[in-house]
Design a protein around this motif. Structure first.
Motif, PDB file in Angstrom:
ATOM      1  N   ILE A  17     130.759  60.905  41.710  1.00  0.00           N
ATOM      2  CA  ILE A  17     130.125  62.144  41.247  1.00  0.00           C
ATOM      3  C   ILE A  17     130.232  63.215  42.328  1.00  0.00           C
ATOM      4  N   LEU A  18     129.945  62.847  43.567  1.00  0.00           N
ATOM      5  CA  LEU A  18     130.041  63.815  44.664  1.00  0.00           C
ATOM      6  C   LEU A  18     131.450  64.376  44.792  1.00  0.00           C
ATOM      7  N   SER A  19     132.452  63.526  44.629  1.00  0.00           N
ATOM      8  CA  SER A  19     133.837  63.966  44.814  1.00  0.00           C
ATOM      9  C   SER A  19     134.426  64.616  43.569  1.00  0.00           C
ATOM     10  N   GLY A  20     133.645  64.721  42.487  1.00  0.00           N
ATOM     11  CA  GLY A  20     134.092  65.426  41.301  1.00  0.00           C
ATOM     12  C   GLY A  20     134.861  64.592  40.304  1.00  0.00           C
ATOM     13  N   VAL A  21     134.984  63.285  40.560  1.00  0.00           N
ATOM     14  CA  VAL A  21     135.710  62.415  39.639  1.00  0.00           C
ATOM     15  C   VAL A  21     134.887  62.158  38.379  1.00  0.00           C
ATOM     16  N   LEU A  22     133.568  62.032  38.532  1.00  0.00           N
ATOM     17  CA  LEU A  22     132.653  61.833  37.407  1.00  0.00           C
ATOM     18  C   LEU A  22     131.659  62.987  37.343  1.00  0.00           C
ATOM     19  N   SER A  23     131.127  63.239  36.160  1.00  0.00           N
ATOM     20  CA  SER A  23     130.078  64.239  35.987  1.00  0.00           C
ATOM     21  C   SER A  23     128.739  63.539  35.805  1.00  0.00           C
ATOM     22  N   PRO A  24     127.673  64.031  36.444  1.00  0.00           N
ATOM     23  CA  PRO A  24     126.361  63.400  36.268  1.00  0.00           C
ATOM     24  C   PRO A  24     125.764  63.718  34.903  1.00  0.00           C
ATOM     25  N   ASP A  25     124.929  62.813  34.415  1.00  0.00           N
ATOM     26  CA  ASP A  25     124.216  63.070  33.157  1.00  0.00           C
ATOM     27  C   ASP A  25     122.984  63.929  33.394  1.00  0.00           C
ATOM     28  N   SER A  26     122.457  63.881  34.616  1.00  0.00           N
ATOM     29  CA  SER A  26     121.245  64.642  34.947  1.00  0.00           C
ATOM     30  C   SER A  26     121.219  64.885  36.443  1.00  0.00           C
ATOM     31  N   GLY A  27     120.335  65.790  36.870  1.00  0.00           N
ATOM     32  CA  GLY A  27     120.171  66.074  38.286  1.00  0.00           C
ATOM     33  C   GLY A  27     121.049  67.217  38.764  1.00  0.00           C
ATOM     34  N   THR A  28     120.914  67.556  40.038  1.00  0.00           N
ATOM     35  CA  THR A  28     121.646  68.676  40.625  1.00  0.00           C
ATOM     36  C   THR A  28     122.336  68.256  41.919  1.00  0.00           C
ATOM     37  N   ILE A  29     123.420  68.954  42.245  1.00  0.00           N
ATOM     38  CA  ILE A  29     124.147  68.749  43.496  1.00  0.00           C
ATOM     39  C   ILE A  29     124.427  70.128  44.082  1.00  0.00           C
ATOM     40  N   SER A  30     124.137  70.292  45.369  1.00  0.00           N
ATOM     41  CA  SER A  30     124.463  71.550  46.033  1.00  0.00           C
ATOM     42  C   SER A  30     125.130  71.266  47.368  1.00  0.00           C
ATOM     43  N   PHE A  31     126.057  72.155  47.735  1.00  0.00           N
ATOM     44  CA  PHE A  31     126.752  72.072  49.012  1.00  0.00           C
ATOM     45  C   PHE A  31     126.394  73.306  49.824  1.00  0.00           C
ATOM     46  N   ALA A  32     125.813  73.091  51.005  1.00  0.00           N
ATOM     47  CA  ALA A  32     125.396  74.188  51.890  1.00  0.00           C
ATOM     48  C   ALA A  32     124.565  75.214  51.128  1.00  0.00           C
ATOM     49  N   GLY A  33     123.677  74.719  50.259  1.00  0.00           N
ATOM     50  CA  GLY A  33     122.778  75.572  49.501  1.00  0.00           C
ATOM     51  C   GLY A  33     123.369  76.166  48.249  1.00  0.00           C
ATOM     52  N   GLN A  34     124.639  75.926  47.999  1.00  0.00           N
ATOM     53  CA  GLN A  34     125.310  76.473  46.813  1.00  0.00           C
ATOM     54  C   GLN A  34     125.407  75.397  45.740  1.00  0.00           C
ATOM     55  N   ALA A  35     124.765  75.655  44.602  1.00  0.00           N
ATOM     56  CA  ALA A  35     124.760  74.670  43.526  1.00  0.00           C
ATOM     57  C   ALA A  35     126.131  74.577  42.874  1.00  0.00           C
ATOM     58  N   THR A  36     126.480  73.379  42.448  1.00  0.00           N
ATOM     59  CA  THR A  36     127.754  73.190  41.753  1.00  0.00           C
ATOM     60  C   THR A  36     127.655  73.738  40.336  1.00  0.00           C
ATOM     61  N   THR A  37     128.806  74.070  39.775  1.00  0.00           N
ATOM     62  CA  THR A  37     128.854  74.597  38.424  1.00  0.00           C
ATOM     63  C   THR A  37     128.993  73.450  37.430  1.00  0.00           C
ATOM     64  N   PRO A  38     128.745  73.698  36.139  1.00  0.00           N
ATOM     65  CA  PRO A  38     128.934  72.642  35.125  1.00  0.00           C
ATOM     66  C   PRO A  38     130.367  72.127  35.076  1.00  0.00           C
ATOM     67  N   ARG A  39     131.321  72.927  35.559  1.00  0.00           N
ATOM     68  CA  ARG A  39     132.726  72.512  35.546  1.00  0.00           C
ATOM     69  C   ARG A  39     133.144  71.893  36.888  1.00  0.00           C
ATOM     70  N   TYR A  40     132.192  71.522  37.674  1.00  0.00           N
ATOM     71  CA  TYR A  40     132.481  70.961  39.003  1.00  0.00           C
ATOM     72  C   TYR A  40     133.407  69.761  38.887  1.00  0.00           C
ATOM     73  N   GLY A  41     134.457  69.772  39.698  1.00  0.00           N
ATOM     74  CA  GLY A  41     135.415  68.676  39.678  1.00  0.00           C
ATOM     75  C   GLY A  41     136.043  68.487  41.037  1.00  0.00           C
ATOM     76  N   VAL A  42     137.170  67.783  41.077  1.00  0.00           N
ATOM     77  CA  VAL A  42     137.816  67.435  42.338  1.00  0.00           C
ATOM     78  C   VAL A  42     138.225  68.677  43.116  1.00  0.00           C
ATOM     79  N   ALA A  43     138.781  69.679  42.438  1.00  0.00           N
ATOM     80  CA  ALA A  43     139.248  70.887  43.131  1.00  0.00           C
ATOM     81  C   ALA A  43     138.088  71.621  43.789  1.00  0.00           C
ATOM     82  N   GLU A  44     136.969  71.724  43.077  1.00  0.00           N
ATOM     83  CA  GLU A  44     135.814  72.409  43.644  1.00  0.00           C
ATOM     84  C   GLU A  44     135.226  71.610  44.807  1.00  0.00           C
ATOM     85  N   ALA A  45     135.217  70.292  44.707  1.00  0.00           N
ATOM     86  CA  ALA A  45     134.732  69.463  45.817  1.00  0.00           C
ATOM     87  C   ALA A  45     135.572  69.709  47.066  1.00  0.00           C
TER      88      ALA A  45
END
Length: 487
Positions: free
Chosen positions: A52-80
């Motif tokens: 999930i962190l590396s963008g291979v899977l999408s979470p069913d719930s919860g949030t992930i942020s990098f350096a205070g920036q929240a990931t988008t619903p389309r978060y994937g490998v490229a964004e990671a």
């Protein structure tokens, strides 16, 4: 400021696969300049969280942020990758038909134009020299021709390599599972250097001493959630095992005498060429040791070939089963169920009137599922539905459930949790007492302590034989370079 914020902040993440809850309200924070050790049994949810962190899977719930920036619903490998995250997966992702340099270019598509192969090769070999000095790996080596240990070195070096982008967080999932002690120590020393310079690492490992010796903080997962999160200084091996939900068995006691041998019960004999003779006797656990890539796996394959009638120098008087360490290339049948992956080696014992007895087939599979603790609710599920460690348990189940009286094991504990290791050690000892013989190549010193005799390899040959009471790290390292110095 950005450098004061957590590199990654995972809050309340959940992930289900059908009826299986792989993650439940998972929380994980990693700070800049920190190495976080992540431990837990096979199936605890570690790899799912990292996917999930590396963008291979999408979470069913919860949030992930990098350096205070929240990931988008389309978060994937490229964004990671844009966030500076790299991942070394337990199942290596290199393209075997490409060279080392060409594989490096996949991670760095900005390398282009005339001479790009030389540029990519120079980049990856620079990082190989930085992390694994004197590895001998060249940029024009074809990955498929490398041992699994060398492939692991390339994968790790590629993850840390950078051109014009900053690598902020590297996830290492069982990074030392195929490395010998020298290479593993080189990697762990580099991890400390990387974090001292402000980088961050998530270190996933079942080798608890490495986690305790490298991490600043340790997070323990069990059944898809975090059950402990504390500074490494507040952990020891006993506490780690308790938090994981295991009972710590005593380490193998050091033997004072070697098991007696007699020519009447020798089951394998390999004559000496440039080294020494190699023998295995009924009821023995014999270890292959030495620096990785010195011919240990090749010798196991020679023994297996001889058991199947292929002419070579090996003399063997019994059928052999093989437990592969590189399970994806030489272990699992990916299109088959868990049940069939276990039972395939026992087909001859299950055939009645030219048909396989389904009751006997499921019986063998259920027995070894219970004995090895394979985490699945349905043996008819595809083998790839299991975590890597549980797939490895299936390979053990296949060999141990077969009628073969000799079991060959090629560094088989890759990605296997400590509780299962203890169960396997006990089963091996019990099976050996019942007359089964085991030949075991392992890169883990703790596992060699379970062997009756250990042969140290160099340049493709056994060069020293150590009885159990002389199996020490110093003796093995000495024999690896100068057999005459092995005490």
């Amino acid at each position: 400021m950005e450098h004061d914020l957590p590199v990654v902040d995972v809050h309340g993440v959940g992930k289900s696969f059908g009826a299986v809850n792989a993650l439940k309200d998972a929380h994980l924070v990693v700070q800049p300049g920190e190495c976080v050790g992540l431990v837990g049994h096979n199936g605890a949810g570690k790899s799912t969280l990292m996917n999930i962190l590396s963008g291979v899977l999408s979470p069913d719930s919860g949030t992930i942020s990098f350096a205070g920036q929240a990931t988008t619903p389309r978060y994937g490998v490229a964004e990671a990758k844009q966030f500076g995250l790299r991942c070394v997966f337990q199942e290596l992702s290199l393209c075997p038909n490409l060279t080392v340099g060409e594989n490096a270019r996949i991670t760095h598509p900005q390398i282009r134009g005339f001479g790009w192969r030389n540029q990519a090769s120079e980049l990856i070999t620079t990082w190989l020299d930085e992390i694994f000095p004197d590895s001998g790996i060249k940029g024009d080596d074809v990955v498929g021709d490398l041992t699994i240990a060398r492939r692991q070195m390339v994968e790790i070096s590629r993850a840390f390599s950078s051109l014009d982008e900053q690598v902020r967080l590297v996830i290492l999932d069982e990074p030392t599972s195929s490395l010998d002690k020298i290479s593993a120590d080189q990697l762990l020393a580099f991890v400390k250097k990387f974090t001292a310079q402000g980088g961050s690492v998530i270190l996933i490992s079942h080798m608890l001493r490495e986690v305790l010796g490298t991490s600043d903080r340790i997070v323990v997962m069990r059944d898809g959630t975090m059950v402990a999160d504390d500074a490494t200084a507040n952990f020891d091996r006993d506490r780690l095992v308790r938090e994981m939900g295991s009972v710590l068995a005593q380490d193998a006691e050091e033997s004072t005498t070697a098991k007696a041998r007699s020519d009447t019960n020798r089951v394998i004999h390999i004559p000496a060429t440039d080294g020494i003779e190699l023998d295995v006797f009924q009821g023995e656990i014999v270890g292959f040791a030495g620096i990785a890539g010195q011919g240990q796996t090749e010798k196991l394959i020679d023994i297996f070939d001889a058991s199947n009638g292929k002419a070579n120098a090996v003399q063997i008087d019994s059928e052999a089963a093989f437990v592969a360490g590189d399970r994806q290339a030489a272990g699992v049948f990916p299109g088959w169920s868990i049940e069939k992956n276990i039972s395939i080696a026992s087909v001859r014992t299950m055939v009645h009137r030219y048909l396989i007895d389904p009751v006997q087939e499921i019986g063998i599979s259920k027995e070894w599922k219970e004995r090895l603790g394979i985490r699945t609710d349905d043996l008819s599920n595809n083998i790839l539905s299991l975590s890597g460690g549980n797939q490895q348990k299936v390979l053990f189940a296949r060999a141990l459930g077969s009628p073969a009286q000799i079991v060959l094991m090629d560094d088989p504990m890759r990605g296997v949790d400590i509780g299962t290791k203890q169960d396997v050690y006990a089963i091996l000892k019990q099976e050996a007492e019942n007359g089964r013989s085991f030949v075991w190549y392992t890169t883990e010193m703790d596992e060699l302590k379970h062997c009756d005799y250990v042969y140290v390899f160099r340049d493709g040959e056994a060069v020293a034989e150590l009885p159990s009471h002389k199996v020490t790290e110093a003796n093995i390292l000495n024999a690896s370079f100068d057999p005459a110095t092995a005490a």
